[in-house]
Design a protein around this motif. Structure first.
Motif, mmCIF file in Angstrom:
data_model
loop_
_atom_site.group_PDB
_atom_site.id
_atom_site.type_symbol
_atom_site.label_atom_id
_atom_site.label_comp_id
_atom_site.label_asym_id
_atom_site.label_seq_id
_atom_site.Cartn_x
_atom_site.Cartn_y
_atom_site.Cartn_z
ATOM 1 N N GLY A 91 -3.968 9.653 4.288
ATOM 2 C CA GLY A 91 -4.744 8.486 3.904
ATOM 3 C C GLY A 91 -5.573 8.689 2.663
ATOM 4 N N GLY A 92 -5.320 9.728 1.914
ATOM 5 C CA GLY A 92 -6.087 9.924 0.698
ATOM 6 C C GLY A 92 -5.447 10.972 -0.178
ATOM 7 N N ALA A 93 -6.026 11.172 -1.324
ATOM 8 C CA ALA A 93 -5.479 12.160 -2.244
ATOM 9 C C ALA A 93 -5.739 13.553 -1.708
ATOM 10 N N TRP A 97 -1.240 17.286 3.451
ATOM 11 C CA TRP A 97 -0.232 16.289 3.824
ATOM 12 C C TRP A 97 1.019 16.925 4.376
ATOM 13 N N GLU A 102 0.834 -1.197 0.000
ATOM 14 C CA GLU A 102 0.000 0.000 0.000
ATOM 15 C C GLU A 102 0.871 1.250 0.000
ATOM 16 N N TYR A 103 0.514 2.178 -0.863
ATOM 17 C CA TYR A 103 1.203 3.466 -0.905
ATOM 18 C C TYR A 103 0.151 4.539 -0.709
ATOM 19 N N ARG A 104 0.208 5.209 0.427
ATOM 20 C CA ARG A 104 -0.807 6.211 0.753
ATOM 21 C C ARG A 104 -0.136 7.519 1.108
ATOM 22 N N ALA A 105 -0.817 8.625 0.754
ATOM 23 C CA ALA A 105 -0.377 9.923 1.249
ATOM 24 C C ALA A 105 -0.633 9.967 2.753
ATOM 25 N N PRO A 106 0.097 10.823 3.482
ATOM 26 C CA PRO A 106 0.002 10.803 4.944
ATOM 27 C C PRO A 106 -1.402 10.946 5.501
#
Lengths: 154, 92, 253
Positions: free
Chosen positions: A138-140, A144, A132-136
């Motif tokens: 947890g979403g777009a 962040w 899993e690669y997520r922005a900090p």
């Protein structure tokens, strides 16, 4: 034999050898001989055979089990087969600084020895990353950068 | 007289030292820079151990630039190798 | 990643290569244009990957290596697939074109694979904590690259073009066994390397930059393969035109 038909025979032979080699690796029991690490349950099932030899143990860090000693020079935690509360687990003591991603619940692979006391001692602690690669946040989108500076302030 | 006065003054000063608040800083000295914070003794751990447990990588740009630099250098190097190995179209 | 997408991409590359091989008009402008596009996209990838994309929640900025590491390895797998396709094609119907293309694809695949593995090693140090560990994915990838290095060595050690083409095609088919092993190694065995991601496990902006990186490297893959193909072709013609080193002598009486 004409060169053309000889070449087709070579192709057929190579394809057959390739397919059978692949099938042997995929469906044969080579996987049982090619063990990169044991999960705690698998290692405990080995019984006395697991003691003393340098092996790799892999699993997830049990949340709430991470303890530093007073001088912050060694670290103990428990590694479990999975996140299930009933999963088999093994206590690990590590003398090395863990990678920065080390945290409760993360997957780890440790290399070291298992003693009859039930403690696994390691000096090579690796953590793995999930797919899993997520922005900090947890979403777009989102803030962040703010989340990151909070993490840095910690 | 003089030594007696001095010793009495000293004694009372010592006795009052714990009670009397320190004098207010005079306005003339303001704006003074705040006193530097007392130095926290540096506890030496293995590198980075105090940050362990946060679970988030701090920094690491050198690895990122190394990877991107490697990719770009690789493209240039392989292109150069193809150019060097090219065959001249005119053959004797 | 949808399973059909790699096949579409492979078809695109093959179409481009076929156009390059068959049409002299296309040869003049297609590869320079694709190369220029690659350079522009690479410059943009530096911006998109390093600054535009968000950091990863745990890996922070180190996660940006995703956008170069994964495309490189994808290109290696595509190139080796092209190589085995050419090998089977050669054995089915003899052609110097497929032989030369197979050689080009193998060398370019080794290039992309080696760079991809080095990038992975750079990425592993801050994330896993080690530069390297013999986990099944890393073992199988190393074996795959060594197999193709061996394939290229076999080609360079064989002088007779006909024998070289035939036997290296057989070696290519055998080497290709390593590819599904690399792909499935993370599922078949316990490994340190994570399993494949897909768009549902990767945030949208990161997927976009990853695809940008893949298309960038695809441009270079195409240009490298066709340029390396031209080199292989000219070497072939040179070898085929040369008279044998020692003419067969009539037996001495």
């Amino acid at each position: 034999m004409k060169p053309e038909s000889r070449n087709r025979l070579i192709a057929l032979g190579a394809l057959l050898v390739a397919a059978s080699a692949l099938a042997w690796i995929a469906f044969g029991n080579i996987g049982e001989n090619l063990v990169y690490y044991w999960k705690p349950g698998e290692m405990l099932a080995q019984g006395e055979k697991a003691y003393g030899a340098t092996v790799r143990l892999g699993g997830v860090v049990v949340p709430g089990s991470v303890v530093w000693n007073a001088e912050h020079t060694s670290l103990t935690f428990e590694v479990a087969d999975s996140h299930a509360p009933t999963a088999p687990k093994v206590k690990v003591t590590s003398g090395m600084t863990p990678p920065q991603m080390f945290r409760e619940g993360i997957g780890v692979v440790v290399e070291g020895t298992f003693a009859a006391s039930g403690v696994f001692t390691t000096n090579r602690l690796m953590v793995n990353h999930s797919n899993e690669y997520r922005a900090p946040d947890g979403g777009a989108g989102g803030d962040w950068k703010g989340t990151l500076s909070q993490a840095e302030a910690k | 007289m003089k030594p007696l006065t001095l010793s009495l003054w000293l004694l009372s000063a010592v006795a009052l030292a714990d009670v009397v608040p320190p004098p207010e800083p005079r306005e003339a000295e303001a704006p003074s820079t705040p006193a530097p914070a007392p130095e926290v003794p540096v506890v030496t751990h293995p590198a980075g151990i105090e940050r362990a447990g946060a679970g988030v990588i701090q920094g690491g740009w050198e690895y990122v630039y190394a990877a991107y630099g490697l990719g770009t250098a690789g493209v240039l190097a392989y292109a150069a190798s193809l150019f060097v190995r090219r065959q001249r179209p005119s053959r004797p | 990643m949808t399973p059909t997408l790699p096949l579409v991409v492979l078809a695109l590359v093959v179409a481009g290569i076929v156009a390059h091989v068959t049409s002299p008009a296309a040869r003049r402008w297609v590869s320079p244009a694709v190369g220029a596009l690659g350079v522009l996209m690479l410059a943009a990838l530096w911006y998109l990957g390093l600054f535009w994309a968000p950091p990863e929640q745990y890996m922070s900025d180190v996660g940006r290596i995703l956008y170069v590491h994964v495309p490189h390895v994808w290109m290696a797998l595509l190139a080796f697939t092209l190589n085995v396709g050419c090998a089977v094609a050669y054995l089915t119907k003899k052609s110097w074109v497929t032989d030369a293309l197979a050689e080009a694809a193998a060398e370019v695949g080794v290039y992309f694979g080696a760079v991809g593995v080095l990038m992975g090693s750079i990425w592993a140090r801050p994330t896993w904590g080690v530069w390297w560990d013999w986990d099944p994915r890393l073992i199988s990838t190393t074996v795959m690259l060594l197999a193709y290095v061996g394939y290229l060595a076999l080609r360079s050690f064989t002088d007779d073009p006909e024998r070289r083409a035939t036997w290296s095609a057989a070696a290519a088919i055998l080497s290709y066994v390593s590819l599904p092993i690399v792909w499935f190694s993370v599922r078949w065995w316990n490994s340190l390397h994570q399993v494949q991601s897909n768009p549902s496990t990767v945030d949208k902006p990161m997927v976009a930059v990853l695809r940008w990186g893949a298309v960038t490297m695809l441009c270079f893959l195409f240009v490298f393969i066709v340029k390396r193909y031209e080199l292989a072709r000219s070497r072939q013609t040179a070898a085929l035109e040369l008279p044998p080193l020692e003419a067969p002598r009539p037996e001495a009486a």
